[in-house]
Design a protein around this motif. Structure first.
Motif, PDB file in Angstrom:
ATOM      1  N   GLU A   1     -24.327   0.608  15.253  1.00 46.95           N
ATOM      2  CA  GLU A   1     -25.802   0.726  14.812  1.00 46.95           C
ATOM      3  C   GLU A   1     -26.635   0.431  15.902  1.00 46.95           C
ATOM      4  N   ARG A   2     -26.246  -0.774  16.584  1.00 47.92           N
ATOM      5  CA  ARG A   2     -27.081  -1.126  18.067  1.00 47.92           C
ATOM      6  C   ARG A   2     -26.944  -0.022  18.954  1.00 47.92           C
ATOM      7  N   LEU A   3     -25.894   0.698  18.970  1.00 46.07           N
ATOM      8  CA  LEU A   3     -25.672   1.878  20.062  1.00 46.07           C
ATOM      9  C   LEU A   3     -26.410   3.053  19.701  1.00 46.07           C
ATOM     10  N   ALA A   4     -26.763   2.997  18.343  1.00 48.01           N
ATOM     11  CA  ALA A   4     -27.504   4.327  18.124  1.00 48.01           C
ATOM     12  C   ALA A   4     -29.097   3.985  17.971  1.00 48.01           C
ATOM     13  N   ASP A   5     -29.530   2.934  18.152  1.00 49.04           N
ATOM     14  CA  ASP A   5     -30.982   2.609  18.065  1.00 49.04           C
ATOM     15  C   ASP A   5     -31.690   2.027  19.261  1.00 49.04           C
ATOM     16  N   PRO A   6     -32.261   2.769  20.086  1.00 47.23           N
ATOM     17  CA  PRO A   6     -32.934   2.209  21.261  1.00 47.23           C
ATOM     18  C   PRO A   6     -33.672   0.862  20.843  1.00 47.23           C
ATOM     19  N   THR A   7     -34.291   0.597  19.782  1.00 43.03           N
ATOM     20  CA  THR A   7     -34.836  -0.838  19.885  1.00 43.03           C
ATOM     21  C   THR A   7     -33.745  -1.774  19.555  1.00 43.03           C
ATOM     22  N   LYS A   8     -32.602  -1.543  19.473  1.00 45.71           N
ATOM     23  CA  LYS A   8     -31.728  -2.526  19.491  1.00 45.71           C
ATOM     24  C   LYS A   8     -30.523  -2.616  20.657  1.00 45.71           C
ATOM     25  N   TYR A   9     -30.813  -1.661  21.726  1.00 40.97           N
ATOM     26  CA  TYR A   9     -29.891  -1.974  22.807  1.00 40.97           C
ATOM     27  C   TYR A   9     -30.000  -3.423  23.505  1.00 40.97           C
ATOM     28  N   TRP A  10     -31.119  -4.053  23.256  1.00 40.98           N
ATOM     29  CA  TRP A  10     -31.175  -5.357  24.052  1.00 40.98           C
ATOM     30  C   TRP A  10     -30.287  -6.272  23.337  1.00 40.98           C
ATOM     31  N   LYS A  11     -29.827  -5.912  22.067  1.00 40.14           N
ATOM     32  CA  LYS A  11     -28.939  -7.016  21.440  1.00 40.14           C
ATOM     33  C   LYS A  11     -27.500  -6.455  21.882  1.00 40.14           C
ATOM     34  N   TYR A  12     -27.180  -5.470  22.517  1.00 33.64           N
ATOM     35  CA  TYR A  12     -25.863  -5.248  22.682  1.00 33.64           C
ATOM     36  C   TYR A  12     -25.324  -5.451  24.163  1.00 33.64           C
ATOM     37  N   ASN A  13     -24.296  -5.832  24.247  1.00 31.85           N
ATOM     38  CA  ASN A  13     -23.704  -6.178  25.471  1.00 31.85           C
ATOM     39  C   ASN A  13     -22.340  -5.756  25.575  1.00 31.85           C
ATOM     40  N   PRO A  14     -21.991  -4.803  26.768  1.00 26.40           N
ATOM     41  CA  PRO A  14     -20.769  -4.353  26.883  1.00 26.40           C
ATOM     42  C   PRO A  14     -19.498  -5.471  26.438  1.00 26.40           C
ATOM     43  N   GLY A  15     -19.983  -6.569  26.964  1.00 27.08           N
ATOM     44  CA  GLY A  15     -18.921  -7.762  26.837  1.00 27.08           C
ATOM     45  C   GLY A  15     -18.384  -7.924  25.184  1.00 27.08           C
ATOM     46  N   ASP A  16     -19.551  -7.652  24.338  1.00 30.88           N
ATOM     47  CA  ASP A  16     -19.147  -7.570  22.720  1.00 30.88           C
ATOM     48  C   ASP A  16     -17.724  -6.924  22.446  1.00 30.88           C
ATOM     49  N   LEU A  17     -17.524  -5.746  23.291  1.00 29.02           N
ATOM     50  CA  LEU A  17     -16.210  -4.968  23.078  1.00 29.02           C
ATOM     51  C   LEU A  17     -14.970  -5.687  23.556  1.00 29.02           C
ATOM     52  N   ASP A  18     -15.291  -6.288  24.513  1.00 27.76           N
ATOM     53  CA  ASP A  18     -13.933  -7.223  25.151  1.00 27.76           C
ATOM     54  C   ASP A  18     -13.742  -8.213  24.086  1.00 27.76           C
ATOM     55  N   SER A  19     -14.733  -8.996  23.598  1.00 23.98           N
ATOM     56  CA  SER A  19     -14.236  -9.998  22.510  1.00 23.98           C
ATOM     57  C   SER A  19     -13.703  -9.270  21.244  1.00 23.98           C
ATOM     58  N   ARG A  20     -14.216  -8.060  21.130  1.00 22.23           N
ATOM     59  CA  ARG A  20     -13.597  -7.451  19.704  1.00 22.23           C
ATOM     60  C   ARG A  20     -12.322  -7.138  20.167  1.00 22.23           C
ATOM     61  N   SER A  21     -11.952  -6.654  21.256  1.00 24.11           N
ATOM     62  CA  SER A  21     -10.445  -6.302  21.456  1.00 24.11           C
ATOM     63  C   SER A  21      -9.486  -7.586  21.280  1.00 24.11           C
ATOM     64  N   LYS A  22      -9.919  -8.693  21.072  1.00 25.82           N
ATOM     65  CA  LYS A  22      -9.341  -9.960  21.299  1.00 25.82           C
ATOM     66  C   LYS A  22      -9.476 -10.407  20.005  1.00 25.82           C
ATOM     67  N   TRP A  23      -9.772  -9.757  18.808  1.00 25.69           N
ATOM     68  CA  TRP A  23     -10.190 -10.220  17.489  1.00 25.69           C
ATOM     69  C   TRP A  23      -9.075 -11.120  16.757  1.00 25.69           C
ATOM     70  N   PRO A  24      -7.738 -10.613  17.106  1.00 26.78           N
ATOM     71  CA  PRO A  24      -6.759 -11.331  16.240  1.00 26.78           C
ATOM     72  C   PRO A  24      -6.604 -12.982  17.213  1.00 26.78           C
ATOM     73  N   ALA A  25      -6.677 -12.964  18.247  1.00 23.50           N
ATOM     74  CA  ALA A  25      -6.647 -14.363  18.913  1.00 23.50           C
ATOM     75  C   ALA A  25      -7.910 -15.113  18.491  1.00 23.50           C
ATOM     76  N   TYR A  26      -8.946 -14.597  18.528  1.00 25.68           N
ATOM     77  CA  TYR A  26     -10.153 -15.309  18.016  1.00 25.68           C
ATOM     78  C   TYR A  26     -10.032 -15.841  16.405  1.00 25.68           C
ATOM     79  N   MET A  27      -9.534 -14.856  15.500  1.00 26.76           N
ATOM     80  CA  MET A  27      -9.223 -15.375  14.279  1.00 26.76           C
ATOM     81  C   MET A  27      -8.276 -16.368  14.127  1.00 26.76           C
TER      82      MET A  27
END
Lengths: 298, 298
Positions: B207-233
């Motif tokens: 959603e954030r990547l599809a909406d220019p009014t939400k770009y500012w909330k997106y950070n490429p680092g978010d996907l790095d954290s997502r890729s470590k989901w099991p370790a975070y859990m």
């Protein structure tokens, strides 16, 4: 820039003939407090108290949207400098706290930087009087709210002769220079004098003394200040005349009717934010590359 | 004490059978994240999204009243020590910002002390990891909100091995001791883990990547954290087990439904404040003498 989109106009704006920032702006030249009616309701688009909540609710979404743009700009636009400083001044019971709760409370607390100035501490007194002010200035993207401010240094300080006249009398020019520098650095300055009448103050103080849930808001010092009312009004007249610049204008907000006062400050803030015309910041990353990365993930 | 008066019970309270603080409290013993349903709505007194605003509006007046008592107590009761600390933790898009805007935004901004913790600055890194936390603690009468917190020091720090295991593994006990000290000093600690699901996070990032009014909330680092989901859990499971004390309990807030998440944090805060049972502070002055002084004035 993919993200440009104009902000929607609220109903309140369409209805008002003249912006509140014109109606409430202190005219240039000599000021007398009795030229301002504390019970007036200039620019109010409704009937009165009965529809005030509806009119506040009507402007809230746009105010919130505009504040979010400012905040987003401060966070994600590397060239951003915009920030807002709202100065609230007024005699006791004029409703600085009420404005913060009911008008400023409409926007996201994450974008608001509140500072209440009390009598200076021992440490603060060892510095120039603007030292503590500098430390509380809003950062980019933020709305700073001063509950009392650097103007106390030409109000209580003047009325109670806390420094010699030769000192406080030079502060008016100094305050103008200080504010001009802030404005040049991207600060939109909105100075509001909440104008409560002498009689209404008496009623409000009596109310506090009659209600145990309000004792905590009462301070015996309030009556000492009340007894110096004419000296305070004179001090306000001087600062409203001498520190009413284009980049840091004074607004006198009629404050005997709480519902008008709260609506007016919210609407004034909405006008000022709309005037900044801030766009949503552009992406600082490659959008389609990120969409690709996300899609490829489980 | 003339000022004692019990707070009114809200509709929400009457309807709910069991307090939310029981329903959402993490049970003691080993924790597995899959024991918590991110789409559940425990304790919600209404039908769903369609009446969520009404239920938030219904608890707002009592929440506001209780917060004002806490604030008044901090300002005018010389023996006051009470303050509240709300810790918000959660994966990206779990809605820490949304909770602050929609739940914390219900109370007077004057009584709220917000602090967002980012990656430590160079200065912060030169100190013990609790140094910056100490500096942001709420004063008496205040509600402190931590957007991320000292728990990052056993989350990202553990997942990314920012310090050796021998260091982070000792922090669980240290965090318990730290929080026990805060509690002993009058702090009511409410720790909320906003539990967004892996799938819902993907939707929100898209959603954030599809909406220019939400770009500012997106950070490429978010996907790095997502890729470590099991370790975070896994890191969450450990801290939810080891730092879930009586004086600083953990609550897991189902966060896939934003309307439930916001209502739940507001209601939890209302319960906690009501539990403090704070009275309006007594007058610190002679009430009848002040009434006499005021009456004698013009």
């Amino acid at each position: 820039m993919a993200a440009r989109r104009k902000s929607p106009k609220s109903d309140a704006t369409k209805r008002a003939r003249e912006p509140l920032s014109s109606l409430l702006r202190v005219p240039s030249g000599p000021v007398r407090m009795d030229q301002f009616d504390p019970r007036a309701t200039p620019g109010y688009p409704g009937k009165g108290k009965q529809d005030a909540q509806r009119h506040v609710d009507a402007l809230a979404p746009e105010l919130s949207d505009l504040q979010e743009r400012l905040y987003a700009d401060g966070r994600s636009n590397p060239d951003s400098v915009a920030k807002v400083l709202v100065v609230l001044q007024g005699m006791d019971t004029s409703g600085k706290g009420g404005v913060i709760r009911h008008a400023i409370g409409l926007v996201d607390p994450q974008g608001v930087q509140l500072k209440a100035f009390k009598a200076p501490t021992a440490e603060e007194l060892q510095h120039h009087y603007l030292w503590r002010i500098e430390q509380a200035l809003p950062g980019r993207g933020m709305i700073g709210i001063f509950d009392r401010s650097h103007y106390e240094d030409v109000l209580v300080v003047r009325v109670d002769s806390l420094v010699p006249e030769s000192v406080w009398s030079q502060r008016y020019d100094e305050l103008n220079e200080f504010e001009a520098k802030l404005a040049a650095n991207g600060t939109t300055i909105v100075k509001c004098m909440l104008n409560v009448s002498f009689d209404e103050q008496k009623r409000r103080l009596a109310e506090r003394l009659a209600d145990p849930t309000k004792y905590w808001k009462y301070n015996p010092g309030d009556l000492d200040s009340r007894s110096k009312w004419p000296a305070y009004m004179e001090a306000y007249e001087v600062l409203l005349e001498r520190c009413n610049t284009e980049v840091a204008p004074w607004y006198v907000i009629p404050a005997d009717r709480k519902w008008y006062r709260n609506w007016a400050v919210a609407e004034l803030l909405r006008e000022k934010l709309a005037g900044l015309d801030i766009s949503w910041p552009a992406a600082e990353f490659d959008v389609s590359a990120e969409v690709g990365r996300l899609t490829a993930m489980p």
